[in-house]
Write an enzyme that holds these catalytic residues in place. Structure first.
Site, PDB file in Angstrom:
ATOM      1  N   ASP A 198      -1.787   5.973   6.464  1.00  0.00           N
ATOM      2  CA  ASP A 198      -2.807   5.195   5.402  1.00  0.00           C
ATOM      3  C   ASP A 198      -2.809   4.408   6.962  1.00  0.00           C
ATOM      4  O   ASP A 198      -2.474   3.271   7.051  1.00  0.00           O
ATOM      5  CB  ASP A 198      -1.813   4.523   4.812  1.00  0.00           C
ATOM      6  CG  ASP A 198      -3.149   3.586   4.359  1.00  0.00           C
ATOM      7  OD1 ASP A 198      -4.680   3.346   4.888  1.00  0.00           O
ATOM      8  OD2 ASP A 198      -3.124   3.160   3.223  1.00  0.00           O
TER       9      ASP A 198
ATOM     10  N   TRP B 111       0.959  -1.551   0.133  1.00  0.00           N
ATOM     11  CA  TRP B 111      -0.090   0.386  -0.602  1.00  0.00           C
ATOM     12  C   TRP B 111       0.770   1.373   0.429  1.00  0.00           C
ATOM     13  O   TRP B 111       0.318   2.292  -0.634  1.00  0.00           O
ATOM     14  CB  TRP B 111      -0.721  -0.206   0.954  1.00  0.00           C
ATOM     15  CG  TRP B 111      -2.223  -1.218   1.078  1.00  0.00           C
ATOM     16  CD1 TRP B 111      -1.857  -2.090   2.614  1.00  0.00           C
ATOM     17  CD2 TRP B 111      -2.936  -1.250   0.057  1.00  0.00           C
ATOM     18  NE1 TRP B 111      -3.320  -3.232   1.422  1.00  0.00           N
ATOM     19  CE2 TRP B 111      -3.646  -2.298  -0.004  1.00  0.00           C
ATOM     20  CE3 TRP B 111      -3.466  -0.949  -1.431  1.00  0.00           C
ATOM     21  CZ2 TRP B 111      -4.467  -3.296  -0.244  1.00  0.00           C
ATOM     22  CZ3 TRP B 111      -4.276  -0.901  -1.753  1.00  0.00           C
ATOM     23  CH2 TRP B 111      -5.005  -2.139  -1.737  1.00  0.00           C
TER      24      TRP B 111
ATOM     25  N   LYS C 295     -12.466  -2.302   6.744  1.00  0.00           N
ATOM     26  CA  LYS C 295     -11.298  -3.727   7.385  1.00  0.00           C
ATOM     27  C   LYS C 295     -11.390  -3.340   9.072  1.00  0.00           C
ATOM     28  O   LYS C 295     -11.995  -4.076   9.722  1.00  0.00           O
ATOM     29  CB  LYS C 295     -10.055  -2.576   7.691  1.00  0.00           C
ATOM     30  CG  LYS C 295      -8.776  -3.129   6.523  1.00  0.00           C
ATOM     31  CD  LYS C 295      -9.409  -3.360   5.147  1.00  0.00           C
ATOM     32  CE  LYS C 295      -8.603  -3.794   3.511  1.00  0.00           C
ATOM     33  NZ  LYS C 295      -7.483  -2.708   3.748  1.00  0.00           N
TER      34      LYS C 295
HETATM   35  C1  LIG Z   1      -7.168  -2.130   1.906  1.00  0.00           C
HETATM   36  C2  LIG Z   1      -6.025  -1.481   2.272  1.00  0.00           C
HETATM   37  C3  LIG Z   1      -6.616   0.041   0.997  1.00  0.00           C
HETATM   38  C4  LIG Z   1      -6.989   0.331  -0.014  1.00  0.00           C
HETATM   39  O1  LIG Z   1      -8.511   0.545   0.275  1.00  0.00           O
HETATM   40  P1  LIG Z   1      -9.514   0.582  -1.180  1.00  0.00           P
HETATM   41  O2  LIG Z   1     -10.673   1.390  -0.122  1.00  0.00           O
HETATM   42  O3  LIG Z   1      -9.548  -0.239  -1.420  1.00  0.00           O
HETATM   43  O4  LIG Z   1      -9.087   1.801  -1.684  1.00  0.00           O
HETATM   44  C5  LIG Z   1      -5.585   1.007   0.924  1.00  0.00           C
HETATM   45  N1  LIG Z   1      -4.458   0.752   2.552  1.00  0.00           N
HETATM   46  C6  LIG Z   1      -3.858  -0.286   3.235  1.00  0.00           C
HETATM   47  C7  LIG Z   1      -3.441   0.256   4.144  1.00  0.00           C
HETATM   48  C8  LIG Z   1      -5.497  -0.819   3.178  1.00  0.00           C
HETATM   49  O5  LIG Z   1      -4.845  -1.783   4.596  1.00  0.00           O
END
Ligand SMILES: *Cc1c(COP(=O)(O)O)cnc(C)c1O
Length: 362
Positions: free
Chosen positions: A173, A104, A197
């Site tokens: 993030d 990511w 998540k």
């Molecule tokens: C799942 C995830 C993403 C992607 O998320 P989307 O909502 O599908 O864009 C980005 N960063 C992390 C750390 C993730 O676990």
């Protein structure tokens, strides 16, 4: 009617707390006596105002945010944030630091580069297949922000502490560990998380942004790509993801009612992760893929002696009502995602299964 539900270890979209799903089910056809579903009411109604403001108030309580923060809901998932952040915060001649700890982070770096922005990758653990969290990370003195991924969903690593930046705001993030533990918010300029998540259904991204950091943003952007648009309209410049925001608010309420604080939430998550790492550490059969001091409390990644055994492990587990244990397609192996909503009974059932699978196949 009893519904057969499995113990769900999916990485994302992931398990939601059962009381939240039950509340949604109970109110789905008739939300708050309105005679309408939450998916049918106007986002301009007083009823929806209450939904969004309640979700924001609960986020503020849990994260202990004062008035110097905005809490926003933006569509496009976490992935849109990879582009919005450099668009809003990197103008001509400006630079930012990026810490690369996995898939990511790599994507976030790629988006900044597609936009032609100048960034520095100040640390990376790609050399060892992203199995650890780098330490003693240098900062570029004039960096506008330092971007990191707090929990690496695919690689199974997590920042236990956040780096010292000498006052440069961290931008993080937190898609896969937000609200799983208390946060030192004074270090951050912006945190964001795709909901699927730890918070709710996919399609909504929670963004918490410091007001003085927002004030430094580039004003010359399309409305939907500017944080100030969302901040100025309480996330309702256009039709917001109403159902997602509603569910996220219920998840916050569940955290508050079940655990009270993020300190208590963190203790619960420590305990659950400890149960699984304990099996791994006491076995020659299971091999954790993350270095011990960098391990994630949310995504427990491990290998078995052979790929055939891994396939059998995932299939046999599902027969026992333990689902979602296959590792990400890019890395293979096995992964148990145990976010806030994972129950202790579920984790105990997985632990018992791991021990008996080793006895039979080890
Ligand atoms: C799942 C995830 C993403 C992607 O998320 P989307 O909502 O599908 O864009 C980005 N960063 C992390 C750390 C993730 O676990």
């Amino acid at each position: 009617m009893t519904v057969q539900r499995i113990h769900n270890f999916n990485a994302g979209p992931a398990a939601l707390p059962l009381p939240v799903l039950e509340e949604i089910q109970a109110s789905f056809l008739n939300f708050n006596g309105s005679g309408m579903s939450i998916t049918e009411i106007s986002h301009r109604s007083a009823q929806f105002d209450q939904v969004i403001n309640d979700a924001i108030a609960r986020a503020r309580q849990l994260l202990k945010l004062d008035d110097s923060w905005h809490v926003l809901f933006i569509q496009g998932g976490a992935s849109l944030q990879f582009a919005m952040i450099p668009m809003n915060f990197l103008g001509q001649g400006q630079t930012a630091d990026y810490i690369n700890t996995g898939t990511w982070s790599t994507k976030a770096i790629k988006e900044a580069q597609i936009l032609g922005k100048t960034i520095q990758v100040t640390a990376s653990c790609e050399d060892e297949n992203f199995c650890y969290i780098p330490e003693n990370i240098p900062c570029t003195p004039d960096a506008r922000y330092v971007h990191l991924t707090s929990n690496n969903t695919i690689k199974g690593t997590q920042f236990a502490q956040f780096p010292e930046t000498g006052g440069i705001p961290l931008v993080a993030d937190m898609s896969s560990d937000i609200f799983s533990r208390p946060l030192p918010m004074d270090k951050f300029g912006l945190i964001y998380a795709g909901a699927q998540k730890n918070l709710g259904p996919s399609g909504t991204c929670l963004v918490v942004i410091k007001k003085d950091f927002l004030e430094t943003a580039n004003p010359d952007l399309p409305s939907m790509l500017k944080y100030s648009t969302y901040a100025g309209k309480n996330s309702m410049y256009n039709t917001p993801p109403c159902f997602g925001i509603y569910t996220i608010g219920l998840v916050f309420k569940w955290i508050q009612e079940q655990f009270g604080t993020l300190e208590a939430m963190a203790a619960f998550n420590q305990e659950k992760a400890g149960m699984l790492y304990d099996v791994i550490d006491n076995s020659d059969f299971y091999r954790g893929t993350a270095q011990k001091h960098s391990r994630s409390l949310m995504n427990v990644t491990f290998r078995l002696p052979t790929e055939d055994l891994e396939k059998q492990f995932v299939a046999d587990a599902l027969k026992q009502g333990l689902g979602g244990l296959k590792g990400h397609r890019s890395v293979g192996g096995c992964r148990a995602s145990i976010y806030n909503a994972a129950t202790k009974e579920g984790v105990q059932a997985l632990k018992d299964f791991m021990i008996s699978f080793e006895k039979e196949n080890g």
